[in-house]
Each structure stands twice: as C-alpha cells, then as structure tokens.
Design a protein around this motif. Structure first.
Motif, PDB file in Angstrom:
ATOM      1  N   TYR A  13      50.490  52.595 -63.302  1.00  0.00           N
ATOM      2  CA  TYR A  13      50.191  53.085 -64.631  1.00  0.00           C
ATOM      3  C   TYR A  13      48.972  53.995 -64.595  1.00  0.00           C
ATOM      4  CZ  TYR A  13      49.099  52.895 -69.592  1.00  0.00           C
ATOM      5  OH  TYR A  13      48.823  53.227 -70.889  1.00  0.00           O
ATOM      6  N   HIS A  15      45.997  55.819 -66.718  1.00  0.00           N
ATOM      7  CA  HIS A  15      45.321  55.885 -68.014  1.00  0.00           C
ATOM      8  C   HIS A  15      45.209  57.334 -68.449  1.00  0.00           C
ATOM      9  CE1 HIS A  15      44.337  51.748 -68.778  1.00  0.00           C
ATOM     10  NE2 HIS A  15      44.085  51.605 -67.483  1.00  0.00           N
TER      11      HIS A  15
ATOM     12  N   ASP B  86      48.614  55.311 -74.052  1.00  0.00           N
ATOM     13  CA  ASP B  86      47.509  54.578 -73.438  1.00  0.00           C
ATOM     14  C   ASP B  86      46.657  53.850 -74.483  1.00  0.00           C
ATOM     15  OD1 ASP B  86      45.886  53.583 -71.481  1.00  0.00           O
ATOM     16  OD2 ASP B  86      44.631  55.361 -71.339  1.00  0.00           O
ATOM     17  N   THR B 114      51.384  44.940 -66.997  1.00  0.00           N
ATOM     18  CA  THR B 114      50.682  45.809 -67.936  1.00  0.00           C
ATOM     19  C   THR B 114      49.371  45.183 -68.380  1.00  0.00           C
ATOM     20  OG1 THR B 114      52.852  46.510 -68.711  1.00  0.00           O
ATOM     21  CG2 THR B 114      50.977  47.123 -70.073  1.00  0.00           C
ATOM     22  N   PHE B 118      46.639  46.820 -65.679  1.00  0.00           N
ATOM     23  CA  PHE B 118      46.245  48.071 -66.341  1.00  0.00           C
ATOM     24  C   PHE B 118      45.175  47.863 -67.401  1.00  0.00           C
ATOM     25  CE2 PHE B 118      51.015  48.611 -65.682  1.00  0.00           C
ATOM     26  CZ  PHE B 118      50.840  48.813 -64.325  1.00  0.00           C
TER      27      PHE B 118
END
Lengths: 168, 235
Positions: A13, A15, B86, B114, B118
C-alpha cells in the motif's frame, strides 16, 4: 537458460502525500461525471446510442433547413431560426426528460449517493454540480443546432457578409 | 465542528453494508472518479485507483463493468473505494456480508493487513463474532446506542477453568470412569466439559481415558467466546 529481465516487487500500500484540493475538486468531479454519464462516455456502446440518437434528431432539422435554403437559392421565404426551434423543441423536451432524472436518480438507485455524502461535498454542492452538468449539456444541444443552421444560412446566402450584417 | 466536517470527510473512508456501486462503468473508471470526489487531482487519481485495485486483488477485472462482478469482487471494490484516497480512519460496515468462506477469509486478511501494515485505523462493525475475534484488537459493544462493554479482544476471550474433552466412542464409559475418580463431566455439545478444581484432576482424566480406552481427539481449556457477550456471560 532464460535470462532474468526484470523483478516483481510487492509495493504494498502506498500512502498519498500529494495535493488535496478538497471541496472544489469534488464539485468539479461530480460536474464532469454528470457530463460524461449523460453522453455515455466511459461506458459501453449501448449507453452512447440514446444520446447520439437524440443529438442527431436535434441536428437533423438544422441541416435539412440549411440544405433546402442553399438548394432553392433563397427563391422562397424559407424557415429560419424561429422555425428550427418549433421543430426541435420536442426533441429537447424528450432529451431533458431523459437525462435530468438519470443524473440524480441513478445515484440514489445504486446507493452511490451514500458514498458521495461521506466525501468532502455537501448535498447542495452535489445537486448544484449535477444541475450545472445538465444545464451545460442542454445548452450545448440547443446551440450546436443553431450554429449549424447559422453556418448553413450564411454559406448559402448570395452575400454572406450582408447576411451576417442583416441578421446580427 | 459543522464547518470542519468537509475537511474531516476528506480523510475518512466508509464502506457501507448495502449496495453502493454503479453497474454500467468499470471499477477503474468508478475508482478514479471517487478518488477525485475525495479531492485528489485527476492526474494522481488514476494512479491511486490502479494501485488500490491491485492491492485489493482486482487486476484485469478492473476494466470490466461492475455489473458483471461477483459479490466478492463487488465487496473488494467497495473496500477499495474506502481506502483509495488514503484516509486516516475507515469505517467498515459488515465487510464480509454475502461472501463465501474463502472470500470471507481473504477479505479479513486484507482488512488485517490494511490496519496493521499500513497504519490506517479501522472501525469494523459486525455481527459475526468470528470476524471480530480474528481481525480486531479492541472491541466496543453497543446496546441501544450505549457502550455496554469495551476492551481488548483478548480480555473477552480469556481461558476459563473448564477443560473440554472430545473422544471417539466410549463416551458414556468415560463419564462413569471420571465420576468414579471424583471428577464431574457434563456433556457440552459434542464435547465433555470438566470443571477443574485442582491440577491433580488432569491425572484423573488421563487415567480415566486409559482405563476406558476412549480415543482422545482433543483436550483443551475452554475460552470465553465473544458470542458470550450476547448471552450476558462476558467477563
């Protein structure tokens, strides 16, 4: 033996650090989406049929009038801009009756509206952006026919400059 | 606060339980649009959309109209739209609704990743306690709009003093043999539940098993389950 030419990376992922333009960007996005939805852009071929047909129906009278005027060489008193509106208003009516609900109702039917309302956008912004998209499309439809007709009439006039001056 | 709500919503993600996807456009097109509605410029929006769709496991399918997707793929698109801009915090409402067991496991793995890798805070709303137990760190129980319980998930699933024993056959003989050693075993579904008072009772259970020749399948301490909260048996 095959040579390794590249490698795959799991980037995972990412940002986002780029610009965030907030409400104004949201309004623009809803406006352009309305525009694209109406014209069937970014959708399958089926979605483009109806807008194209109606657009064609609005253009046809303008082209026909311009052709008749040029072929008959101004011998008879022929239909012009006011007459064009009389013919085309029914097409405009059908077009607006189809696209206006499609711009607002589809989002409620699909439930997409609940995704809009959790984004940086107020309900007034949403309705205003959709309405502006509708207005812009209608304006485009009304004026493109007129411009085609005007071009036809100017080109078929015996003295184009005089025609522009007389009909300004 | 109402004036700031627009700014807050720019950093918020939401995945509703109900259907919320258009059918005529492709996932790629839809995501790109939704990222822009979140305030991200078009030049960046397409990249974000592609990245996040790959992240949730939609590769080539993203160029097909959403109307042709299976429920699992739609759930992935719904999750993708909630993460694409985001956000700082994401609200997921029943994310595993309508998924088959493997799809459900994939979805939960994605949610765990996630949240943990993240650094996006996730609030998961679910009635499926198994989902909550395997995915969440903390739990808040709401009843009639009030918080009735809250704490770490581990706190709700502590071990108890009860041991569960599963055997293949000779079940009744085992109960009798245990009773003869002063251990009370009660039938608890397919298992036998034994309340332990002392460590020595493990020996009694072992001896009873050997004596009755019952084939042992499982022997484990019982844990509190999150479903106990609903039965008002929580800690």
């Amino acid at each position: 033996m095959t040579q390794r030419t590249g490698e795959l990376f799991d980037l995972g992922y990412q940002h986002y650090d780029g610009p965030r333009e907030g409400r104004m960007r949201a309004r623009k996005a809803v406006f352009f989406d309305g525009f694209r939805t109406t014209l069937g852009l970014g959708r399958g071929a089926g979605a483009k049929v109806l807008p194209m047909l109606l657009f064609g129906a609005a253009m046809a009278p303008a082209i026909i009038i311009a052709l008749i005027v040029s072929l008959t060489n101004d011998l008879i008193d022929l239909p012009g801009h006011p007459e064009y509106y009389q013919v085309v208003s029914i097409v405009l009516l059908i077009f607006t009756a189809i696209i206006a609900p499609e711009l607002l109702c589809a989002d409620r039917r699909n439930g997409v509206i609940s995704l809009y309302l959790v984004r940086p956008l107020s309900i007034t912004d949403y309705v205003a952006a959709r309405w502006l998209a509708f207005f812009a499309i209608t304006l485009l439809l009304v004026y493109s026919g007129q411009i085609v007709l005007l071009a036809g009439l100017i080109l078929s006039a015996s003295d184009p400059v005089d025609y522009i001056r007389d009909n300004w | 606060m109402p004036y700031e709500s627009v700014d807050i919503r720019a950093r918020l993600g939401y995945m509703p339980e109900h259907d919320c996807l258009p059918t005529a456009i492709t996932a790629s097109e839809f995501l790109t649009h939704m990222v822009q509605v979140s305030g991200i410029p078009p030049s960046q929006a397409r990249t974000r959309a592609a990245d996040i769709l790959r992240h949730v496991g939609l590769e080539e399918e993203r160029y097909r109209p959403i109307g042709q997707y299976s429920t699992g793929m739609k759930q992935r698109v719904k999750l993708a739209q909630s993460l694409a801009h985001d956000p700082v915090i994401v609200l997921l409402d029943e994310p595993t609704a309508g998924l088959d067991p493997s799809g459900r496991e994939d979805m939960l793995r994605l949610i765990r990743r996630t949240g943990h890798e993240f650094g996006i805070s996730i609030i998961l709303s679910s009635h499926l306690m198994g989902d909550v137990e395997s995915t969440c760190d903390r739990i808040i129980v709401l009843e009639g709009g009030h918080v009735t319980e809250q704490g770490a998930v581990s706190q709700f699933t502590q071990e108890t003093e009860t041991v569960l024993i599963d055997v293949d056959g000779n079940r009744e003989e085992l109960i009798t043999a245990l009773a003869a050693r002063g251990v009370t075993a009660v039938s608890d579904g397919v298992s036998l539940a034994v309340e332990l008072d002392s460590e020595e009772q493990y020996d009694a259970i072992r001896d009873a098993l050997v004596e009755t020749n019952a084939r042992l399948r499982r022997m484990s301490p019982r844990r509190h389950q999150l479903t106990d909260i609903f039965r008002n048996e929580g800690p």
